[in-house]
Design a protein around this motif. Sequence first.
Motif, PDB file in Angstrom:
ATOM      1  N   ALA A 113       0.790  -0.982  -0.157  1.00  0.00           N
ATOM      2  CA  ALA A 113      -0.021   0.605  -0.028  1.00  0.00           C
ATOM      3  C   ALA A 113       0.753   1.074  -0.177  1.00  0.00           C
ATOM      4  CB  ALA A 113      -1.019  -0.145   1.358  1.00  0.00           C
ATOM      5  N   THR A 114       0.349   2.122  -0.468  1.00  0.00           N
ATOM      6  CA  THR A 114       0.825   3.813  -0.688  1.00  0.00           C
ATOM      7  C   THR A 114      -0.063   4.487   0.829  1.00  0.00           C
ATOM      8  OG1 THR A 114       1.476   4.053  -2.601  1.00  0.00           O
ATOM      9  CG2 THR A 114       1.358   6.414  -1.722  1.00  0.00           C
ATOM     10  N   ALA A 115       1.356   5.499   1.266  1.00  0.00           N
ATOM     11  CA  ALA A 115       0.841   5.696   2.262  1.00  0.00           C
ATOM     12  C   ALA A 115       0.452   7.298   2.427  1.00  0.00           C
ATOM     13  CB  ALA A 115       2.244   6.142   3.386  1.00  0.00           C
ATOM     14  N   VAL A 116      -1.098   7.385   2.316  1.00  0.00           N
ATOM     15  CA  VAL A 116      -1.898   8.601   2.204  1.00  0.00           C
ATOM     16  C   VAL A 116      -1.947   9.517   3.182  1.00  0.00           C
ATOM     17  CG1 VAL A 116      -2.076   8.524  -0.104  1.00  0.00           C
ATOM     18  CG2 VAL A 116      -3.786   8.164   1.709  1.00  0.00           C
ATOM     19  N   LYS A 186      -6.192   1.189   6.022  1.00  0.00           N
ATOM     20  CA  LYS A 186      -6.043   0.482   4.848  1.00  0.00           C
ATOM     21  C   LYS A 186      -7.388   0.492   3.778  1.00  0.00           C
ATOM     22  CE  LYS A 186      -3.582  -1.233   2.870  1.00  0.00           C
ATOM     23  NZ  LYS A 186      -2.947  -3.539   3.500  1.00  0.00           N
ATOM     24  N   HIS A 187      -7.379   1.417   3.066  1.00  0.00           N
ATOM     25  CA  HIS A 187      -8.331   1.958   2.182  1.00  0.00           C
ATOM     26  C   HIS A 187      -7.768   1.217   1.017  1.00  0.00           C
ATOM     27  CE1 HIS A 187     -12.149   3.145   4.492  1.00  0.00           C
ATOM     28  NE2 HIS A 187     -10.882   3.438   5.224  1.00  0.00           N
ATOM     29  N   LEU A 188      -8.126   1.730  -0.284  1.00  0.00           N
ATOM     30  CA  LEU A 188      -9.066   1.391  -1.505  1.00  0.00           C
ATOM     31  C   LEU A 188      -9.270   2.358  -2.180  1.00  0.00           C
ATOM     32  CD1 LEU A 188      -8.687  -1.969  -3.778  1.00  0.00           C
ATOM     33  CD2 LEU A 188      -9.943  -0.225  -4.001  1.00  0.00           C
ATOM     34  N   LEU A 189      -8.267   2.718  -3.294  1.00  0.00           N
ATOM     35  CA  LEU A 189      -8.399   4.300  -4.538  1.00  0.00           C
ATOM     36  C   LEU A 189      -9.146   3.059  -5.608  1.00  0.00           C
ATOM     37  CD1 LEU A 189      -6.607   6.740  -3.928  1.00  0.00           C
ATOM     38  CD2 LEU A 189      -8.537   6.928  -3.468  1.00  0.00           C
ATOM     39  N   TYR A 190     -10.229   3.298  -6.835  1.00  0.00           N
ATOM     40  CA  TYR A 190     -10.281   2.465  -7.714  1.00  0.00           C
ATOM     41  C   TYR A 190     -10.932   3.273  -8.442  1.00  0.00           C
ATOM     42  CZ  TYR A 190     -12.792  -0.490 -10.287  1.00  0.00           C
ATOM     43  OH  TYR A 190     -13.599  -1.808 -11.421  1.00  0.00           O
ATOM     44  N   ALA A 191     -10.209   3.502  -9.232  1.00  0.00           N
ATOM     45  CA  ALA A 191      -9.762   4.608 -10.641  1.00  0.00           C
ATOM     46  C   ALA A 191     -11.017   3.842 -11.773  1.00  0.00           C
ATOM     47  CB  ALA A 191      -8.397   4.848 -11.213  1.00  0.00           C
ATOM     48  N   CYS A 205      -6.841  -0.552  -9.713  1.00  0.00           N
ATOM     49  CA  CYS A 205      -7.195  -0.638  -8.323  1.00  0.00           C
ATOM     50  C   CYS A 205      -5.727   0.207  -7.267  1.00  0.00           C
ATOM     51  CB  CYS A 205      -7.742  -2.264  -7.084  1.00  0.00           C
ATOM     52  SG  CYS A 205      -9.563  -2.795  -7.593  1.00  0.00           S
ATOM     53  N   SER A 206      -5.794   0.210  -6.651  1.00  0.00           N
ATOM     54  CA  SER A 206      -4.328   1.628  -5.620  1.00  0.00           C
ATOM     55  C   SER A 206      -4.974   0.844  -4.213  1.00  0.00           C
ATOM     56  CB  SER A 206      -4.452   2.613  -6.020  1.00  0.00           C
ATOM     57  OG  SER A 206      -4.106   3.101  -7.322  1.00  0.00           O
ATOM     58  N   ASP A 207      -4.160   0.115  -3.530  1.00  0.00           N
ATOM     59  CA  ASP A 207      -3.763   0.074  -1.704  1.00  0.00           C
ATOM     60  C   ASP A 207      -3.337   1.235  -1.286  1.00  0.00           C
ATOM     61  OD1 ASP A 207      -5.826  -3.071  -1.846  1.00  0.00           O
ATOM     62  OD2 ASP A 207      -3.744  -2.920  -2.919  1.00  0.00           O
ATOM     63  N   VAL A 208      -4.198   1.527  -0.568  1.00  0.00           N
ATOM     64  CA  VAL A 208      -3.426   2.736   0.267  1.00  0.00           C
ATOM     65  C   VAL A 208      -3.595   2.928   1.415  1.00  0.00           C
ATOM     66  CG1 VAL A 208      -4.274   4.503  -1.460  1.00  0.00           C
ATOM     67  CG2 VAL A 208      -6.114   4.139   0.216  1.00  0.00           C
ATOM     68  N   THR A 209      -2.782   3.463   2.362  1.00  0.00           N
ATOM     69  CA  THR A 209      -2.724   3.810   4.323  1.00  0.00           C
ATOM     70  C   THR A 209      -2.668   4.916   4.477  1.00  0.00           C
ATOM     71  OG1 THR A 209      -1.516   1.336   4.035  1.00  0.00           O
ATOM     72  CG2 THR A 209      -1.510   2.250   6.149  1.00  0.00           C
ATOM     73  N   PHE A 210      -3.928   5.026   5.367  1.00  0.00           N
ATOM     74  CA  PHE A 210      -4.020   6.594   5.702  1.00  0.00           C
ATOM     75  C   PHE A 210      -3.983   6.763   7.185  1.00  0.00           C
ATOM     76  CE2 PHE A 210      -7.661   6.273   2.508  1.00  0.00           C
ATOM     77  CZ  PHE A 210      -7.712   8.079   2.289  1.00  0.00           C
ATOM     78  N   GLY A 211      -2.955   7.477   7.119  1.00  0.00           N
ATOM     79  CA  GLY A 211      -2.521   7.936   8.803  1.00  0.00           C
ATOM     80  C   GLY A 211      -1.263   8.145   8.811  1.00  0.00           C
ATOM     81  N   GLU A 216       3.840  -1.111   6.011  1.00  0.00           N
ATOM     82  CA  GLU A 216       4.552  -1.970   6.793  1.00  0.00           C
ATOM     83  C   GLU A 216       4.228  -2.071   8.281  1.00  0.00           C
ATOM     84  OE1 GLU A 216       8.866  -2.121   6.309  1.00  0.00           O
ATOM     85  OE2 GLU A 216       9.077  -2.060   4.411  1.00  0.00           O
ATOM     86  N   GLU A 217       3.940  -0.858   8.647  1.00  0.00           N
ATOM     87  CA  GLU A 217       3.484  -0.683   9.973  1.00  0.00           C
ATOM     88  C   GLU A 217       2.168  -1.395  10.382  1.00  0.00           C
ATOM     89  OE1 GLU A 217       3.646   4.194  10.952  1.00  0.00           O
ATOM     90  OE2 GLU A 217       5.872   3.598  11.044  1.00  0.00           O
ATOM     91  N   SER A 218       1.269  -1.340   8.980  1.00  0.00           N
ATOM     92  CA  SER A 218       0.600  -1.669   9.665  1.00  0.00           C
ATOM     93  C   SER A 218      -0.541  -4.030   8.523  1.00  0.00           C
ATOM     94  CB  SER A 218      -1.196  -0.800   8.486  1.00  0.00           C
ATOM     95  OG  SER A 218      -0.739  -0.906   7.153  1.00  0.00           O
ATOM     96  N   GLY A 219       0.558  -3.607   8.991  1.00  0.00           N
ATOM     97  CA  GLY A 219       0.421  -4.906   7.783  1.00  0.00           C
ATOM     98  C   GLY A 219      -0.570  -6.231   9.216  1.00  0.00           C
ATOM     99  N   THR A 220      -1.081  -7.184   9.165  1.00  0.00           N
ATOM    100  CA  THR A 220      -1.750  -7.898   9.863  1.00  0.00           C
ATOM    101  C   THR A 220      -2.359  -9.391   8.992  1.00  0.00           C
ATOM    102  OG1 THR A 220      -4.499  -6.985   8.885  1.00  0.00           O
ATOM    103  CG2 THR A 220      -3.690  -5.623  10.797  1.00  0.00           C
ATOM    104  N   GLU A 221      -2.951  -9.355   9.508  1.00  0.00           N
ATOM    105  CA  GLU A 221      -3.458 -10.975   9.012  1.00  0.00           C
ATOM    106  C   GLU A 221      -3.970 -10.777   7.611  1.00  0.00           C
ATOM    107  OE1 GLU A 221      -6.107 -12.566  11.655  1.00  0.00           O
ATOM    108  OE2 GLU A 221      -4.273 -12.991  12.729  1.00  0.00           O
ATOM    109  N   ASN A 222      -3.951 -12.171   6.554  1.00  0.00           N
ATOM    110  CA  ASN A 222      -4.428 -12.449   5.394  1.00  0.00           C
ATOM    111  C   ASN A 222      -5.971 -12.837   4.974  1.00  0.00           C
ATOM    112  OD1 ASN A 222      -3.725 -15.300   5.593  1.00  0.00           O
ATOM    113  ND2 ASN A 222      -2.660 -14.822   4.471  1.00  0.00           N
ATOM    114  N   ALA A 223      -6.216 -12.864   3.940  1.00  0.00           N
ATOM    115  CA  ALA A 223      -7.705 -13.622   3.904  1.00  0.00           C
ATOM    116  C   ALA A 223      -7.983 -14.595   4.940  1.00  0.00           C
ATOM    117  CB  ALA A 223      -7.967 -13.032   2.451  1.00  0.00           C
ATOM    118  N   GLY A 224      -6.801 -15.327   4.393  1.00  0.00           N
ATOM    119  CA  GLY A 224      -7.007 -16.304   5.109  1.00  0.00           C
ATOM    120  C   GLY A 224      -6.908 -16.498   6.932  1.00  0.00           C
ATOM    121  N   GLY A 225      -6.598 -15.849   7.580  1.00  0.00           N
ATOM    122  CA  GLY A 225      -6.586 -16.127   8.994  1.00  0.00           C
ATOM    123  C   GLY A 225      -5.509 -15.734   9.435  1.00  0.00           C
ATOM    124  N   THR A 226      -4.265 -16.394   9.054  1.00  0.00           N
ATOM    125  CA  THR A 226      -2.785 -16.503   9.349  1.00  0.00           C
ATOM    126  C   THR A 226      -2.200 -15.133   8.886  1.00  0.00           C
ATOM    127  OG1 THR A 226      -2.184 -17.697   7.017  1.00  0.00           O
ATOM    128  CG2 THR A 226      -3.516 -19.291   8.678  1.00  0.00           C
TER     129      THR A 226
END
Length: 326
Positions: A113-116, A186-191, A205-211, A216-226
């Motif tokens: 993601a891009t920090a915005v 985490k959010h997404l921009l759709y162009a 689709c562009s993934d962004v992180t607000f704040g 790297e600071e906002s990494g959590t779990e993936n869609a599979g829950g691991t």
Amino acid sequence: MPARRKAAAVATLGLAPLALTALTAAPSSAHGSMGDPVSRVSQCYAEGPESPRSDACKAAVAAGGTQALYDWNGIRIGDANGRHQELIPDGKLCSANNDEFKGLDLARTDWPATAVSSGSYTFKYRVTAPHKGTFKVYVTKPGYDPSQPLAWDDLDLADPVATATDPAPVGGFYTFSGTLPERSGKHLLYAVWQRSDSPEAFYSCSDVTFGGGNSEESGTENAGGTDASPAPTASAPSEEQIDAGTDKSTVENHGHGDNDAGTSAEPAAAANQPKAAGATENLAETGGDSSTPYIAVAGAAALALGSAALFASVRRRAVGGGRTGR
């Protein structure tokens, strides 16, 4: 037939097909993808199609293969004509319902993601064949969950964060301004780039992180829950990377393609060969637009008409000479 008349006839007949070819050629296909904030497909291409670094891009390749990344500027619908929601179902927005790009639809929290930050933002859309049209960029609503498939209802369609019509391409990019709203995490921009000289539209689709923090600071779990490794900060491909991959692309990266994202007007390897010294620069670099094909058409038509006039003139002289000789 006298030699002069024969030569004129051959010249006219030889030029006529060229003129007719130009006259019947339709405006060709544009190509591009969001460069800042970098789109998912551009990010994964920058990592390297054959050996991407991030878990999300690895998963995208596992789901859809590497060709989608080499074709990073070809996520499109040829006959969209503004019917985006009608043609693209929920869960397939990032691929534009194109199975080749299905890996980009994976619902994961670890996309690079891009920090915005909220406020004014300058968007840069990487274009490899410019055309007239309108850009609209949408942001996901508060409460967006990246672990769920992206749906149209997730986007704030009533209030695009940026709208631009016919911006001038400079240095290979369309650049335009917008305003990002208050969001966090985490959010997404759709162009959506809808051409006005064709029904064709492009999507990204562009993934962004607000704040203000990096992804790297906002990494959590993936869609599979691991547990997943932290999402790396997104980065767009360099010009060198784009050039290096053109021989494996099925779209024309430095020129105008046809109306099929899966094919090109000529083999990709040939279409992307370096130009000879003195050749015209890439339209994306010079600001050319959709009027260029019509200039070529006018020139071809004038050439054909001139040849026809030459043939008629030679014929008249030949006929006149024959009468004088009687």
